[in-house]
Every structure is written in structure tokens, then in C-alpha cells.
Design an enzyme around this catalytic site. Structure first.
Site, PDB file in Angstrom:
ATOM      1  CE1 TYR A  55      41.193  -3.834  33.416  1.00 39.43           C
ATOM      2  CE2 TYR A  55      38.941  -3.163  32.927  1.00 39.43           C
ATOM      3  CZ  TYR A  55      40.020  -3.999  32.705  1.00 39.43           C
ATOM      4  OH  TYR A  55      39.906  -4.984  31.788  1.00 39.43           O
ATOM      5  CD  GLU A  56      39.822  -5.986  38.425  1.00 39.63           C
ATOM      6  OE1 GLU A  56      40.426  -6.772  39.174  1.00 39.63           O
ATOM      7  OE2 GLU A  56      38.972  -6.323  37.591  1.00 39.63           O
TER       8      GLU A  56
END
Lengths: 326, 255, 379
Positions: free
Chosen positions: C362-363
């Protein structure tokens, strides 16, 4: 000229505390080596009848300080009368039990007499004419030996249940000296006393302790320990985990932030054996651990270990001990 | 009300103790505020929040004890004094004499400290301070209320607890159970660096080393003998329990 | 150069460590098992000011630097990655874009309660078909008088469902692609804004991950952050900072697993000696320790650059890439050192291994971080 070993004869409700006998036995040994005598100071109300019995345990003299105001322990009154007595008699050493009372009184008296104080000692001996004390520090992770070279009296509190009590010499009496008490002003007022009613021995004095930890899973399960305690005549203790969970009162916590105990037998059930717990019980003579986690740290300190579910082990153990004792 | 909190920096309770040259090796040991002193600071802050006033933290220790003092300031104490005795050769007598002298220069209604420190566990410094300052002391307090020039304190006594009334100023020592110490807040940590932290030595208090010289002399340090691991009793739980009972009876001869 | 933390940073680290160990630690396994967060912990973190570390005091924050934020995130993750996710998503992904791009009125209205922990924040960026390609968002916002009408869905939204305030990246003009994007603040319970299913995940299972559904959801124009067309820019700037907290989280997970493995290797005996006496184990521990330290230095360096107001896009990407891969590697080794026990839920290392994986995803996935780094060094 300083002389003699003075012991604080701790009593409660007209009964001499066991640690007093431990102190007398130890004092007798060091007094013999130093060529000195052993005396005791007994403080309270209506306690003089207890004085003679102290002779059997090694006291040559017993100073009795009686006063209505001394019925219950107060820091002010006891400090005043005990410090006065110590000043008048100038003993070489003044020893107390490391109980709540002994610890409280010792600090005040030591400061009033401008002397040093070694707290919670586990041994006392004479080396090169000096009284040398042994005490654990850093929660039992290190041990020091120390003296008080110049200041007098040498003062120390001794951990209960560690030093042996010599066989009393029946019929040996002590010279009883009644001392008039100058109680002084007592600045604290006791508003209420809440006694914990328990038929079981006190943790710090118990010969056998059964303790429970996180593995007990809930307050209701301490019944298993109580049943075992009943057949063993034991006190019930607990680890911090069980206390912090709110299952049992803080007053029965054993460990660094609880009580320090040294029973003959310590049984730890569902206690992982964190260093903070060991700090409070590692001077026990025999340690038994019951834990379902074979890797639990407690097994490293245990003389006997059972790897298993305490809910299965404890009831059987209680029954088996009951059978053996029958 | 003006409250003085006595604090001490100690080894972390998890610290592994080792000896170096016959003494405790301090290298790499993480230091914390004595947990009992945390209770004392928390109680001082609660009293301040209730009654107004200020909390002054006083400690005796080396310069690195600043960390413990900063923690107290970050929790909410207003100011602090750190007295560096200039030597490691101190005992409870030394510490109490210095603390009492430092405190005597302050205004106070209440002095509060932990009932013992977890390192040397001697439980005597606060009591000695009370004696020097000629103040009443109540030790091992688990509940405290202050009202109109007096304190009502519930303290541990042999076999139970007692509710004591004591006139102020007085010395109170904190026992576990008195409160749950707060964590310093992030804002508190930022504000702590702006709060007064007075670092002084003995001469600033008008003391010289001989007046506070330790009464106790440590002869030796050692590590406790390791407890030899005992035996694991094999078998199913019931079987093992029976064997254990037998061993305790016949082998250990303890029941 | 100076590698020493300030006194405040040291105290913060110690404080958060104590808090995490004492308050969160005992609950971590159960929260993971139940896939639910104990929100009483949020209240405690709010009380301590962990919900607004990097924002000025006038906006309800503590006024600390990004290094402090990274340290706090690491310490939370060392004990419980889910807790660090809750704080990181709230702080970096929701509060920060409001702080950086919001006007004063928006900051007072949204940032202050967020920083004070009275409200929980989340970022709505990812869509079913727009993950790393943030310019491809489809959620549409069509002007209507003084409002915009939002339609579409967001997926995998951390703190979704529980969050009170959402920064939502929308498309206002699909033809302009990423230049046709905007960011809105949308509050929970706005009519037309509902939650879809809760995701059941491999790791960070205590943290909430929800689908956000917008059906003719009317949001006033005054809730737009910056101006129309800036959505993509806001999203990218947000992720730059967010990467630092994910890197710190990855370092924390790795540190926690490493410490568990180190301690276990000393007490676990096989063939009559602790397994740490075996060189095979020693080398694993040495490599774990070294990689974690390298990851931490990269992370704190990017936080330092951010504090100094310097560009840190490449450094944050490097930190996040390396720390995430380090975290995965270290946690796998930790499970290995624990052997069969490591595979069991009795011990926390398997949870840490599951938690570590998300940091590579994620990110910005590790692949996207490499693209960011490559773009920076090749231009």
C-alpha cells in the site's frame, strides 16, 4: 562505649512475630563472636508477659516499653521511644525485621541517630571484627555485602523467613528491664483500621505459598489454588498479571512491585516467570512450576516442573497431597 | 497547594545486570524513573489539578538523571531541581540529607515520593527526609485526600490497611495502587523543554561532601548463584501431579 | 552530521514504547484474531496527543517534527502494526492534506478535531481500477449550484467505516485525466455516502478496511481542498509524506519480530545449548539487525529532509521500498528462528509476518517505488 546487639522484638496482637526469633538467633551468633550480649526491645501495651519468652530464643536482656499510646504502631511514638532507648544504651548494632513496621521504624530511627541502615538483608556475619550484611539489589539480580564502618549503631532490617531459628532453650530467662516511655507527640491519627481477615498465614511469613498468574484465566479459578492452599496450610499469592487483570487484590502480589517472599515451598501456577516475579520469590527454598508452556521462563528457576494444563494438574495435586497427609 | 515530588532515576527493571571490575556495569543499561516515584508524581499532579498550585520535582543523581526529571515535567510538573552530588559513593543518608536541604529552600505543603526504589529497594530516603525536616510521615499510601491543612491517607500496615489523618506539611510515600500514572503527552513533552530545570551541586546548597558522607560502605558486588534448573516431571497432567506430590513428600521432604 | 536524537525525541520514543507495550501489547493478538480494533486505545492515543503529532498546537497538534512522528509510528508498529496503521492513515493521509492544502476555515473545522483525536480520518484514493495509477480515478464530481454531486466507489480504504472525516479524490473532468481531479473533504453520515463491505485481510487485520460508496452524494464546494484540478497533486504530495510513515511502520514491525527472535534464540535449547549458539542462527540475527538499522536510517533521513523543507520524493520512496522489503525478509526469518512455534498463533511473529506484507503493497507497491526512484535518478 557501644555494646551489644539490640533486636526490635516485633509483636502484633500480643504475639511475637517469627522474624524476631530469626533476629535473635542471628544476633546470638554474631554477639558470641564479638563477645557481646543480645538484648531485645519490646514495645506496646500489655506486652510484658511476652518478654520472658524472648530469653529462650537468646535474649540476655529485654527492655520493655509499655504505654497505652503504644498499643498500635505509630511512626512517631515508636520512633521516639525506640530512638531514646538506643541512645541511652548505645548498642553496637540494632536489628529489625524487614516487615512493614520494621522498615518504617528503622528509617526514622537511623536518621535520628545519624547512622546508616541496610534494608532487607538476607545474611549477617562477622568479618574482621565488623558486622557484614548481605543484601540483594536490583530486584535480586545482584548481591552486595556491606558494612557501616564508623557510625553507631550499625542498623539493618532482615528479610523475614530467611535466617534460621535456633532451637529455643527451655527455661532460659532474660533480664527484664522496664523502661519508662516518653511517647512524645503523635502527629498522625488513626481513623480506621481495615484488617484482612484470612485464616491463612501471611505471605511474608508463610512456609508454603501457592501463587497464580495469567494462566489462571479468571478470578473464579483462584478457588483451585485456595483448595490446594487449604491442604498445605499455605498462603495464596499472585503474579502482577493476575493483579493487574483485577482478579485478586494487590496485597497478595509477589514480585518486584509486590511482596518479597522466601517460603520453604513456592508453587507457581500459570506464571510465566518474568524477572519481576522472580525478584519476589527466587529466595524460596523449593520452587514448583505448573505451566502449559514448556518454554516458560519459570521452569529455569523451578526445582520441579510440570508441563501441563493447571486446570487438570491442580485438582489432582490437591487430592494427592490430601491423601499423603491423611 | 505547593507539592514537592521526590524522584529517582533507576535501572530499567528489565535491565540485565553484569559486573565489571567488581562493580555493577552501567554500560548500555536503559534508565527509567523509579516506578514508585511515577505514582508520586501522578498523585502530585492530581492534587494540583484539584486544588491548584504547583509541583516541583527534586532529584539527586548524575546529570543523566535529567531524563527522569524531564519525564516528570512532561507529565505536568512545573519545575525541577537536580542535585548532582559529584560522586557515586552515596547512600540513603547522603541522598536524604541533600534532598532535605534542597527541599528546605522551597515552599511546600506536601512532600511525596515513592515508598521505595526498585534498584536498591531500601525504602528509607523519604522517611529520613521527614525526620530531618521534622515532618510526620505516612508510608505505603494507596489512597490520598487533602483537605484543609490535613491529609487523609490509607496506608498498608501489617495484615491490612489503616486510614491515617496527618497535618500538613507532611511526607507521603506512594505504594502501588495509589493511581495509574499518566503517560507524558506529546504536548507535555514539547512544553517540558521550556520548564525550569535547575542543575546544582552540593556547594549551591551550602553543603560540603563531609556533611553528607555515606555511612554505608559496600564491600563487594556479586551475582546471585544461578538456580539450577530442576527436573520436569513427565507424564499426563494427572499422572505428573501425583508424581509431584510424591516427590515433594519423599524427595524434597517438604510436605 | 548528527545522528543523535534530541532529548524530546528520546522521551517521545520511550513514552510511546511504554504505552505500546503496556496498553496495546496485551490486546494485539486478540484484536488480530477478531479482526477488530479496540477503539478505547484510540481514546488513549488521543489523550496522549498521538493523533496529531506533526501539526502546530494552534491546530490541536503537538507541534513535533516528522522524525518524532516516524519514531512514534515505529514504536507502535513494533508492538502492533494495526495501531500504527490507524494513526498513520489518520495523520498522513487525511489530516496532513487538510493541513497542507486546506484553507483556514477548513483547518479549524476538520483538522483541529482530527489532530485532537476527537475525529478519525481516512483517505479515499484507491478505486477498483485505479490503484497506483491515481490519475485514473473515476469517482465523478459534477458541479450543481454551490455543491458537487459525487458518484462512484473507493476501495481498500483504511479507517473506512469507522472514520469520521474522509479526504476523497475525485474526477471533475475525465478528459483532462489527472489535471481534471479534485480533493474533497466528506464527513461520515453525509447523505449518499455509505460503506460497502469490510475487507478480510492477510495482515493488519485489526485495522478497518472498507469500501466507500457515493451515490448522488452532495458535497458543498467549500469542502474542496485547494482548487479544482489539484486532486492528483494533493494525492501525490500526500503519498510522499505517507511513505515515511509506512517506512517507519515497516521498520517497527521488523524490529518487533527481530527482538522476539533474538530473545527466543537465547532461551530455546536444542541439542543441549541455546539455538543462538549456532552460527546459522547468529548470521540470520546479524543480517536482520543490520538491515533494520539501514532501513531506519533511510527512514529517519527522509523525515529529516521533510523537516528541513527539502524535496524527499526519492528518499521517501527509497526508505519505503527498502524498509518494506526488509520487514518482509526479517519477519520471515523470525518465524524461521521460532520454528514450529513461530508458525503457531501462540507467538506474535506469524502475525508480524502477515502484517509486514502490506508495507510492500500500500501507498505505492515496491514496483511503484522503484519507478519513482528510477524517474528521479534518470531525469
Amino acid at each position: 562505649m557501644a555494646k551489644g546487639i539490640l533486636v526490635f522484638a516485633e509483636q502484633r496482637d500480643g504475639k511475637i512475630k517469627k522474624v524476631t526469633y530469626e533476629l535473635l538467633s542471628a544476633s546470638k551468633k554474631i554477639a558470641n563472636q564479638l563477645g557481646e550480649e543480645v538484648s531485645a526491645v519490646l514495645v506496646g501495651k500489655g506486652v510484658s508477659a511476652l518478654a520472658n519468652g524472648l530469653g529462650e530464643y537468646g535474649a540476655d536482656k529485654v527492655y520493655v516499653i509499655e504505654n497505652d499510646a503504644l498499643e498500635n504502631y505509630t511512626t512517631d511514638a515508636y520512633t521516639n521511644v525506640v530512638a531514646d532507648l538506643v541512645k541511652q544504651n548505645e548498642p553496637t548494632a540494632f536489628l529489625l525485621g524487614c516487615s512493614i513496621t520494621g522498615r518504617d521504624l528503622a528509617a526514622q530511627v537511623a536518621q535520628r541517630l545519624d547512622t546508616g541502615l541496610l534494608t532487607d538483608c538476607i545474611n549477617v556475619a562477622v568479618e574482621n571484627g565488623q558486622i557484614v550484611f548481605t543484601r540483594p539489589i536490583y530486584a535480586g539480580k545482584a548481591i552486595i555485602t556491606a558494612t557501616i564502618p564508623e557510625a553507631r549503631p550499625v542498623m539493618a532490617t532482615i528479610r523475614p523467613n530467611v535466617l534460621p531459628v535456633d532451637e529455643p532453650q527451655a527455661g532460659k530467662s532474660a533480664e527484664v528491664i522496664n523502661v519508662s516511655a516518653n511517647v512524645g507527640s503523635i502527629r498522625t491519627t488513626v481513623k480506621d483500621v481495615i484488617r484482612q481477615v484470612s485464616a491463612r498465614p501471611e505471605l511474608t511469613e508463610a512456609d508454603v505459598i501457592v501463587s497464580g498468574g495469567r494462566g489462571m484465566k479468571g478470578p473464579e479459578n483462584f478457588k483451585l489454588l485456595e483448595d490446594l492452599a487449604d491442604v498445605l496450610g499455605a498462603a495464596v499469592g499472585a503474579s502482577r498479571a493476575a493483579v493487574d487483570a483485577g482478579w485478586v487484590p494487590q496485597s497478595i502480589q509477589v514480585g518486584q512491585t509486590g511482596k518479597t517472599v522466601s517460603p520453604n515451598l513456592y508453587l507457581a501456577a500459570g506464571i510465566s516467570g518474568a524477572i519481576q516475579h522472580l525478584a519476589g520469590m527466587s529466595s524460596s527454598k523449593i520452587i514448583v512450576a505448573v505451566n502449559k508452556d514448556a518454554e516458560a521462563n519459570i521452569f529455569k528457576s523451578a526445582d520441579y516442573g510440570v508441563v501441563g494444563d493447571l486446570f487438570e494438574v491442580l485438582p489432582v495435586l490437591t487430592q494427592e497431597i490430601k491423601k499423603l497427609k491423611a | 497547594m505547593k507539592i514537592v515530588a521526590l524522584v529517582k532515576q533507576t535501572f530499567d527493571s528489565e535491565a540485565k545486570i553484569a559486573l565489571e571490575g567488581g562493580k555493577i556495569n552501567r554500560q548500555g543499561i536503559s534508565l527509567i524513573m523509579n516506578p514508585y516515584d511515577e505514582y508520586a508524581v501522578e498523585e502530585a499532579l492530581k492534587l494540583k489539578e484539584k486544588h491548584g498550585g504547583e509541583v516541583t520535582v527534586v532529584t539527586v543523581g548524575p546529570d543523566e538523571a535529567t531524563e527522569a526529571v524531564r519525564q516528570a515535567l512532561a507529565m505536568g510538573a512545573d519545575q525541577s531541581i537536580l542535585v548532582n552530588p559529584g560522586t557515586e559513593d552515596i547512600d540513603e543518608y547522603t541522598t536524604a540529607k541533600i534532598l532535605a536541604k534542597a527541599v528546605s529552600g522551597l515552599e511546600y505543603d506536601l512532600i511525596i515520593g515513592g515508598f521505595r526504589a526498585i534498584d536498591d529497594g531500601s525504602a528509607q530516603v523519604a522517611g529520613r527526609v521527614a525526620e530531618i525536616l521534622n515532618l510526620p510521615v505516612v508510608n505505603m499510601v494507596t489512597k490520598l485526600e487533602v483537605d484543609g491543612g490535613k491529609a487523609i491517607a490509607t496506608s498498608d500496615i501489617e495484615g491490612g490497611s489503616a486510614v491515617m489523618e496527618v497535618p500538613l506539611p507532611a511526607v507521603i510515600t506512594a505504594q502501588k495502587g495509589l493511581n495509574e500514572p499518566r503517560y507524558p503527552s506529546m504536548k507535555g513533552i514539547m512544553q517540558a523543554k521550556k520548564k525550569p530545570l535547575k542543575k546544582i551541586g552540593l556547594s549551591d546548597l551550602g553543603l560540603d561532601a563531609s556533611q553528607v558522607a555515606a555511612k554505608v560502605k559496600v564491600l563487594s558486588y556479586s551475582l546471585p548463584p544461578a538456580r539450577a534448573a530442576g527436573k520436569i516431571i513427565p507424564g499426563e497432567p494427572a499422572e505428573a501431579a501425583a508424581a509431584l506430590a510424591k516427590a515433594l513428600r519423599e524427595e524434597a521432604k517438604i510436605i | 552530521m548528527n545522528f543523535k536524537l534530541t532529548e524530546e525525541q528520546e522521551l517521545l520514543r520511550k513514552t510511546v514504547r511504554d504505552f505500546a507495550e503496556n496498553e496495546i501489547g496485551p490486546k494485539a493478538a486478540e484484536m488480530d484474531e477478531k479482526e477488530d480494533y479496540d477503539w478505547s486505545l484510540w481514546d488513549k492515543m488521543a489523550e496522549m496527543g498521538l493523533t496529531g503529532i506533526v501539526f502546530p498546537e494552534k491546530y490541536g497538534g503537538a507541534g513535533m517534527d516528522y522524525i518524532s512522528y516516524a519514531l512514534a509510528t515505529e514504536e507502535l508498529a513494533r508492538v502492533d502494526a494495526s495501531s500504527s496503521v490507524v494513526i498513520a492513515a489518520h495523520t498522513s493521509l487525511c489530516s496532513w492534506p487538510i493541513y497542507a492544502f486546506g484553507n483556514e476555515e477548513q483547518k479549524q473545522r476538520f483538522l483541529v478535531p482530527l489532530a485532537e483525536g476527537k475525529k478519525l480520518g481516512a483517505l479515499g484514493l484507491t478505486e477498483p481500477s485505479a490503484g497506483s495509477d491515481a490519475g485514473a480515478v473515476k469517482l465523478s464530481a459534477v458541479p450543481d449550484g454551490n455543491d458537487y454531486i459525487l458518484n462512484g466507489t473507493k476501495t481498500f480504504i483504511t479507517n473506512g467505516g469507522k472514520g469520521d472525516i474522509y479526504v476523497v479524490v475525485v474526477s471533475t473532468d475525465k478528459a483532462k485525466k489527472h489535471r481534471g481531479t479534485a480533493a474533497f473533504v466528506v464527513e461520515k453520515d453525509t447523505p449518499g455516502f455509505t460503506f460497502g463491505k469490510k475487507e478480510h485481510k492477510l495482515g493488519i487485520r485489526a485495522s478497518y478496511t472498507y469500501e466507500l460508496i457515493f451515490e448522488n452524494c452532495r458535497v458543498p464546494k467549500e469542502n474542496m481542498l485547494g482548487s479544482d484540478g489539484e486532486g492528483f497533486k494533493i494525492a501525490m504530495a500526500t503519498l510522499d509524506g505517507g511513505r515515511i510513515s509506512i517506512a517507519a511502520q515497516a521498520v517497527g514491525i521488523a524490529q518487533g519480530a527481530y527482538e522476539q527472535a533474538l530473545a527466543y534464540s537465547k532461551i530455546r535449547e536444542q541439542f543441549g545449548r541455546p539455538i543462538s549458539a549456532n552460527q546459522g542462527i547468529q548470521w540470520m540475527l546479524a543480517d536482520m539487525h543490520t538491515r533494520i538499522e539501514a532501513a531506519r536510517l533511510l527512514t529517519l533521513h527522509s523525515a529529516y529532509l521533510r523537516d528541513a523543507g527539502q524535496s524527499h520524493t526519492k528518499e521517501s520512496a527509497m526508505a519505503k521500498l527498502y524498509a518494506a522489503e526488509c520487514s518482509m525478509w526479517v519477519t520471515v526469518k523470525a518465524v524461521q528462528i521460532f520454528g514450529g512455534y513461530g508458525y503457531s498463533r501462540e507467538y506474535p511473529v506469524e502475525r508480524m509476518m502477515r502484517d509486514a506484507k502490506i508495507t510492500e503493497i500500500y501507498e505505492g507497491t515496491s514496483e511503484v517505488q522503484r519507478i519513482v526512484i528510477a524517474n528521479n535518478i534518470l531525469r
